[in-house]
Design an enzyme around this catalytic site. Structure first.
Site, PDB file in Angstrom:
ATOM      1  N   SER A  23      46.104   7.436   5.298  1.00  0.00           N
ATOM      2  CA  SER A  23      45.184   6.629   4.486  1.00  0.00           C
ATOM      3  C   SER A  23      45.740   6.398   3.090  1.00  0.00           C
ATOM      4  O   SER A  23      45.663   5.295   2.542  1.00  0.00           O
ATOM      5  CB  SER A  23      43.805   7.285   4.419  1.00  0.00           C
ATOM      6  OG  SER A  23      43.881   8.560   3.813  1.00  0.00           O
ATOM      7  N   GLY A  24      46.306   7.451   2.480  1.00  0.00           N
ATOM      8  CA  GLY A  24      46.858   7.315   1.141  1.00  0.00           C
ATOM      9  C   GLY A  24      48.011   6.329   1.101  1.00  0.00           C
ATOM     10  O   GLY A  24      48.097   5.482   0.195  1.00  0.00           O
ATOM     11  N   PHE A 124      40.909   6.841  26.646  1.00  0.00           N
ATOM     12  CA  PHE A 124      40.609   7.970  25.779  1.00  0.00           C
ATOM     13  C   PHE A 124      39.124   8.288  25.868  1.00  0.00           C
ATOM     14  O   PHE A 124      38.313   7.437  26.240  1.00  0.00           O
ATOM     15  CB  PHE A 124      40.989   7.633  24.328  1.00  0.00           C
ATOM     16  CG  PHE A 124      41.983   8.597  23.739  1.00  0.00           C
ATOM     17  CD1 PHE A 124      43.315   8.571  24.134  1.00  0.00           C
ATOM     18  CD2 PHE A 124      41.599   9.529  22.797  1.00  0.00           C
ATOM     19  CE1 PHE A 124      44.238   9.452  23.592  1.00  0.00           C
ATOM     20  CE2 PHE A 124      42.496  10.412  22.244  1.00  0.00           C
ATOM     21  CZ  PHE A 124      43.833  10.376  22.642  1.00  0.00           C
ATOM     22  N   GLN A 245      34.273  18.741  14.370  1.00  0.00           N
ATOM     23  CA  GLN A 245      34.651  18.506  15.758  1.00  0.00           C
ATOM     24  C   GLN A 245      35.560  19.614  16.282  1.00  0.00           C
ATOM     25  O   GLN A 245      36.567  19.954  15.662  1.00  0.00           O
ATOM     26  CB  GLN A 245      35.385  17.172  15.881  1.00  0.00           C
ATOM     27  CG  GLN A 245      35.762  16.818  17.302  1.00  0.00           C
ATOM     28  CD  GLN A 245      36.261  15.399  17.408  1.00  0.00           C
ATOM     29  OE1 GLN A 245      37.431  15.128  17.187  1.00  0.00           O
ATOM     30  NE2 GLN A 245      35.360  14.477  17.722  1.00  0.00           N
ATOM     31  N   HIS A 247      38.137  20.212  19.070  1.00  0.00           N
ATOM     32  CA  HIS A 247      38.933  19.492  20.067  1.00  0.00           C
ATOM     33  C   HIS A 247      38.951  20.340  21.330  1.00  0.00           C
ATOM     34  O   HIS A 247      39.200  21.537  21.268  1.00  0.00           O
ATOM     35  CB  HIS A 247      40.359  19.262  19.552  1.00  0.00           C
ATOM     36  CG  HIS A 247      41.099  18.217  20.321  1.00  0.00           C
ATOM     37  ND1 HIS A 247      41.498  18.416  21.627  1.00  0.00           N
ATOM     38  CD2 HIS A 247      41.504  16.970  19.989  1.00  0.00           C
ATOM     39  CE1 HIS A 247      42.122  17.327  22.050  1.00  0.00           C
ATOM     40  NE2 HIS A 247      42.132  16.431  21.080  1.00  0.00           N
ATOM     41  N   LEU A 257      47.423  21.766  18.961  1.00  0.00           N
ATOM     42  CA  LEU A 257      46.731  20.674  19.638  1.00  0.00           C
ATOM     43  C   LEU A 257      47.500  20.148  20.842  1.00  0.00           C
ATOM     44  O   LEU A 257      48.706  19.920  20.776  1.00  0.00           O
ATOM     45  CB  LEU A 257      46.524  19.520  18.638  1.00  0.00           C
ATOM     46  CG  LEU A 257      45.913  18.219  19.182  1.00  0.00           C
ATOM     47  CD1 LEU A 257      44.477  18.461  19.604  1.00  0.00           C
ATOM     48  CD2 LEU A 257      45.996  17.130  18.135  1.00  0.00           C
ATOM     49  N   THR A 259      47.063  16.768  22.882  1.00  0.00           N
ATOM     50  CA  THR A 259      46.361  15.513  22.715  1.00  0.00           C
ATOM     51  C   THR A 259      45.412  15.179  23.858  1.00  0.00           C
ATOM     52  O   THR A 259      45.662  15.514  25.018  1.00  0.00           O
ATOM     53  CB  THR A 259      47.364  14.349  22.561  1.00  0.00           C
ATOM     54  OG1 THR A 259      46.658  13.116  22.554  1.00  0.00           O
ATOM     55  CG2 THR A 259      48.355  14.312  23.723  1.00  0.00           C
ATOM     56  N   GLU A 260      44.329  14.494  23.478  1.00  0.00           N
ATOM     57  CA  GLU A 260      43.415  13.941  24.475  1.00  0.00           C
ATOM     58  C   GLU A 260      44.130  12.927  25.364  1.00  0.00           C
ATOM     59  O   GLU A 260      43.676  12.595  26.451  1.00  0.00           O
ATOM     60  CB  GLU A 260      42.247  13.279  23.749  1.00  0.00           C
ATOM     61  CG  GLU A 260      41.051  12.962  24.612  1.00  0.00           C
ATOM     62  CD  GLU A 260      39.868  12.548  23.752  1.00  0.00           C
ATOM     63  OE1 GLU A 260      39.436  11.394  23.877  1.00  0.00           O
ATOM     64  OE2 GLU A 260      39.395  13.380  22.956  1.00  0.00           O
ATOM     65  N   ARG A 291      34.493  14.215  22.815  1.00  0.00           N
ATOM     66  CA  ARG A 291      35.010  15.565  22.574  1.00  0.00           C
ATOM     67  C   ARG A 291      33.915  16.620  22.434  1.00  0.00           C
ATOM     68  O   ARG A 291      34.072  17.751  22.891  1.00  0.00           O
ATOM     69  CB  ARG A 291      35.902  15.557  21.325  1.00  0.00           C
ATOM     70  CG  ARG A 291      37.196  14.829  21.552  1.00  0.00           C
ATOM     71  CD  ARG A 291      37.999  14.692  20.289  1.00  0.00           C
ATOM     72  NE  ARG A 291      39.246  13.994  20.554  1.00  0.00           N
ATOM     73  CZ  ARG A 291      40.122  13.644  19.615  1.00  0.00           C
ATOM     74  NH1 ARG A 291      39.854  13.928  18.354  1.00  0.00           N
ATOM     75  NH2 ARG A 291      41.237  13.021  19.931  1.00  0.00           N
ATOM     76  N   HIS A 358      39.012  20.921  14.742  1.00  0.00           N
ATOM     77  CA  HIS A 358      40.008  19.850  14.682  1.00  0.00           C
ATOM     78  C   HIS A 358      39.767  18.856  13.551  1.00  0.00           C
ATOM     79  O   HIS A 358      40.706  18.428  12.894  1.00  0.00           O
ATOM     80  CB  HIS A 358      39.995  19.110  16.022  1.00  0.00           C
ATOM     81  CG  HIS A 358      40.976  17.980  16.130  1.00  0.00           C
ATOM     82  ND1 HIS A 358      42.338  18.158  15.984  1.00  0.00           N
ATOM     83  CD2 HIS A 358      40.795  16.655  16.376  1.00  0.00           C
ATOM     84  CE1 HIS A 358      42.957  16.999  16.145  1.00  0.00           C
ATOM     85  NE2 HIS A 358      42.048  16.064  16.357  1.00  0.00           N
ATOM     86  N   GLU A 392      40.164  11.308   6.104  1.00  0.00           N
ATOM     87  CA  GLU A 392      39.302  12.396   6.575  1.00  0.00           C
ATOM     88  C   GLU A 392      38.511  13.052   5.456  1.00  0.00           C
ATOM     89  O   GLU A 392      37.445  13.613   5.705  1.00  0.00           O
ATOM     90  CB  GLU A 392      40.133  13.444   7.319  1.00  0.00           C
ATOM     91  CG  GLU A 392      39.294  14.451   8.077  1.00  0.00           C
ATOM     92  CD  GLU A 392      40.099  15.400   8.934  1.00  0.00           C
ATOM     93  OE1 GLU A 392      39.525  16.397   9.419  1.00  0.00           O
ATOM     94  OE2 GLU A 392      41.307  15.164   9.137  1.00  0.00           O
ATOM     95  N   ARG A 403      33.267  12.247  16.219  1.00  0.00           N
ATOM     96  CA  ARG A 403      34.257  11.169  16.204  1.00  0.00           C
ATOM     97  C   ARG A 403      34.854  10.963  17.589  1.00  0.00           C
ATOM     98  O   ARG A 403      35.176  11.929  18.289  1.00  0.00           O
ATOM     99  CB  ARG A 403      35.383  11.497  15.214  1.00  0.00           C
ATOM    100  CG  ARG A 403      36.519  10.487  15.253  1.00  0.00           C
ATOM    101  CD  ARG A 403      37.577  10.808  14.223  1.00  0.00           C
ATOM    102  NE  ARG A 403      38.319  12.021  14.484  1.00  0.00           N
ATOM    103  CZ  ARG A 403      39.314  12.135  15.374  1.00  0.00           C
ATOM    104  NH1 ARG A 403      39.658  11.110  16.134  1.00  0.00           N
ATOM    105  NH2 ARG A 403      39.952  13.278  15.503  1.00  0.00           N
TER     106      ARG A 403
END
Length: 602
Positions: A23-24, A124, A245, A247, A257, A259-260, A291, A358, A392, A403
């Site tokens: 985002s930054g 997903f 959340q 995960h 993690l 991944t989904e 999730r 997560h 986030e 989410r």
């Protein structure tokens, strides 16, 4: 060695961005390309920001692999949020999704490709066609390294645009003038220990999440809620912090993690009987339910004695039927993680997994344009002059109480760009900076000098570990009112201990003990916001499932204790008074009909 005011150096920029994740850097790219003088601060090298850990994809209704449109994405996101998401913000995000993904592609993002050259998309959790009829392929993926590819793409574009990066710097506090305008930040350069005020016409917080308030977390060690701590100390409320959340698939015992995207490619969750148990809980979407739903289902299986292993405390994620070729093409990092963290060859045997913290759905309240907003004169969305937040650490709110996977990378792109555009549209090149207050650095200097003077104080990591232990125990997948109430008291007691933090290391150069102590002062803000907000919400909604308020049902993990009459509202937590306020959810979209609340089934 204490700091004095004459050791503070001031530097000026048009915009200071705190955080160099997705985002930054999306915001900084927009600003730098427009010719603004932008400084981006980061505790780590930009391509080591936590966005690099995102694996599965970025959501957009491109329709490359199956029929899709933005309104289906809009509906799924609202339903996934358990109706706590603001529908105008969700509409904006879903409409913008294809544009920002194609834009990223044109920046050089190495997406996987279909045979016809279009972007590859995988299914997903919670993403469906025609309002829940069946799973849809919406996650635009670069194998299982999508965040990694995105971060490198954005960094390269920022280098091209001549963005200024301050690498291995830590921001401390917002600088606010007498009229309430944010005019900069205080910061320390880690390499030298030098102290700075960075004066700016606008400050943008993009510091990511705070998952390190929990013991078992998929988050990097840098995710200590720095932006949230800065905002809370400046009197800005934190919104919806009760919603965290879990995960479903963190590696058991390690928290790393998976991944989904594993389940998107066809992986199956199995209990000790070898049963594909998600068929009982979510007959339509099965392993691709959202999730929060899958995490509760897994926890239920373990609680009822169908967990795997000698202690029956984990579930198995089975990918063996996918074949080694598919795994190595679509999930290469997951294969590496299996070897390195579970000693498992996922092409030949299932891997142990457990729900692991997560993502934070809550954060610093903002408008669609990223402006940080506070309650004032009856208006809950009054912008603070000069302050933005994205990613986030912010709460738009598009994720509500839960989410959907791949909406996080989309959030970064859409709102990072939107904030950049809003700053540009209101920027006046010839306008001088607002003056820094005479005491601009005093508060931050006092914080650091208090640590320096207290050589016999408590060690930061001892308190941090106790915070994590308390949060893990009192704010888990399933919550109980009495346990949360105990957690409120525990975190309050830990806050008192934070006041006695001390330092034995007084060096200036790369003093990590000092950095960790400053991070603990951010962690405690987030932990208290979470615990107090959670204990006050007397219902089940999304990731906040309280057994006291569940209604009996054949599928126990469904949050049927949701109370829309009394609790369809956002929580606001204020640090100074440790008090709560509430503001309404924006239920009206911009161009389409409202999606009214209903029971979530999958």
């Amino acid at each position: 060695m204490s700091y004095t005011k004459d050791q503070v150096t001031n530097r000026k920029f048009d915009v200071v961005i705190v955080g160099a994740g997705g985002s930054g850097m999306r915001a900084s790219l927009q600003l730098a390309k427009a010719g603004l003088n932008v400084a981006v601060l980061s505790k780590v090298f930009p391509t080591r920001s936590h966005t690099v850990a995102a694996q599965g994809g970025v959501s957009a209704s491109l329709g490359n692999m199956s029929e899709d449109n933005w309104e289906w994405h809009f509906y799924d996101t609202i339903k996934g949020s358990d109706w706590l998401g603001d529908q105008d913000a969700i509409e904006f995000m879903c409409q913008e999704a294809p544009k920002v993904v194609y834009e990223l592609e044109h920046f050089g993002m190495p997406f996987d490709r279909n045979a016809d050259g279009t972007i590859y998309q995988r299914p997903f959790g919670g993403h469906t066609a025609n309002h829940g009829e069946k799973p849809v392929q919406r996650a635009c993926a670069a194998a299982d390294r999508t965040g990694h590819a995105m971060l490198h793409t954005l960094y390269q574009q920022n280098v091209k645009a001549r963005t200024t990066f301050f690498v291995e710097w830590m921001a401390l506090d917002l600088v606010v003038d007498r009229e309430g305008h944010v005019v900069g930040v205080t910061a320390i350069e880690m390499e030298t220990g030098d102290f700075f005020t960075l004066q700016a016409k606008n400050v943008l917080l993009a510091t990511g999440g705070a998952g390190r308030i929990f013991q078992a977390s998929t988050n990097a060690f840098i995710n200590t809620g720095d932006g949230l701590g800065m905002a809370a100390r400046a009197g800005i409320p934190l919104q919806d912090m009760e919603f965290w959340q879990f995960h479903p698939t963190g590696v058991a015992g390690a928290g790393v993690l998976l991944t989904e995207g594993c389940r998107g490619e066809g992986a199956i969750l199995r209990n000790s009987d070898g049963e594909r148990f998600m068929e009982r809980y979510a007959p339509t979407l099965k392993d691709l339910a959202p999730r929060d739903f899958v995490s509760r289902s897994m926890d239920q299986e373990i609680k009822e004695g169908r967990g795997c292993g000698p202690n029956k405390d984990y579930i198995l994620l089975d990918m063996t039927h996918l074949g080694a070729d598919t795994i190595r093409k679509r999930l290469p990092s997951v294969e590496e993680i299996g070897h390195n963290f579970a000693n498992v060859d996922i092409t030949k045997e299932p891997i142990p997994v457990v729900p692991t913290i997560h993502y934070q759905m809550g954060g610093i309240p903002t408008t669609i344009n990223g402006q940080v907003c506070v309650p004032m004169n009856g208006d809950y969305n009054t912008p603070i002059s000069g302050l933005y937040a994205v990613g986030e650490c912010s709460c738009v709110s598009v994720h509500g109480a839960n989410r959907l996977g791949t909406n996080s990378l989309l959030d970064l792109l859409v709102f990072g760009k939107a904030a950049g555009n809003h700053i540009i549209s209101n920027f006046k090149a010839n306008e001088s900076h607002r003056a820094l207050p005479a005491d601009a650095a005093d508060y931050s200097l006092e914080r650091i000098n208090r640590l320096e003077a207290n050589a016999s104080g408590e060690y930061a990591q001892s308190i941090a570990n106790d915070i994590r232990s308390a949060m893990q125990q009192h704010a888990g997948v399933f919550r109980k009112q009495s346990i949360m109430d105990e957690g409120v008291d525990k975190i309050a007691a830990l806050r008192e201990r934070v006041k006695d933090l001390g330092l034995k290391d007084h060096s200036r150069v790369f003093n990590m003990a000092r950095q960790e102590a400053l991070e603990v002062e951010n962690l405690i803000e987030v932990a208290q916001a979470t615990m107090v907000s959670a204990a006050a919400r007397k219902e089940c909604r999304g990731a906040h499932t309280v057994v006291d308020y569940e209604h009996p049902a054949d599928y126990a993990p469904a949050p049927l204790g949701r109370d829309d009459q009394n609790w369809l509202k956002h929580t606001l937590w204020f640090s100074e008074s440790n008090s709560l306020d509430y503001k309404p959810v924006r239920m009206k979209p911009l161009t389409v009909d409202t999606v009214p609340p209903k029971v979530r089934t999958f």
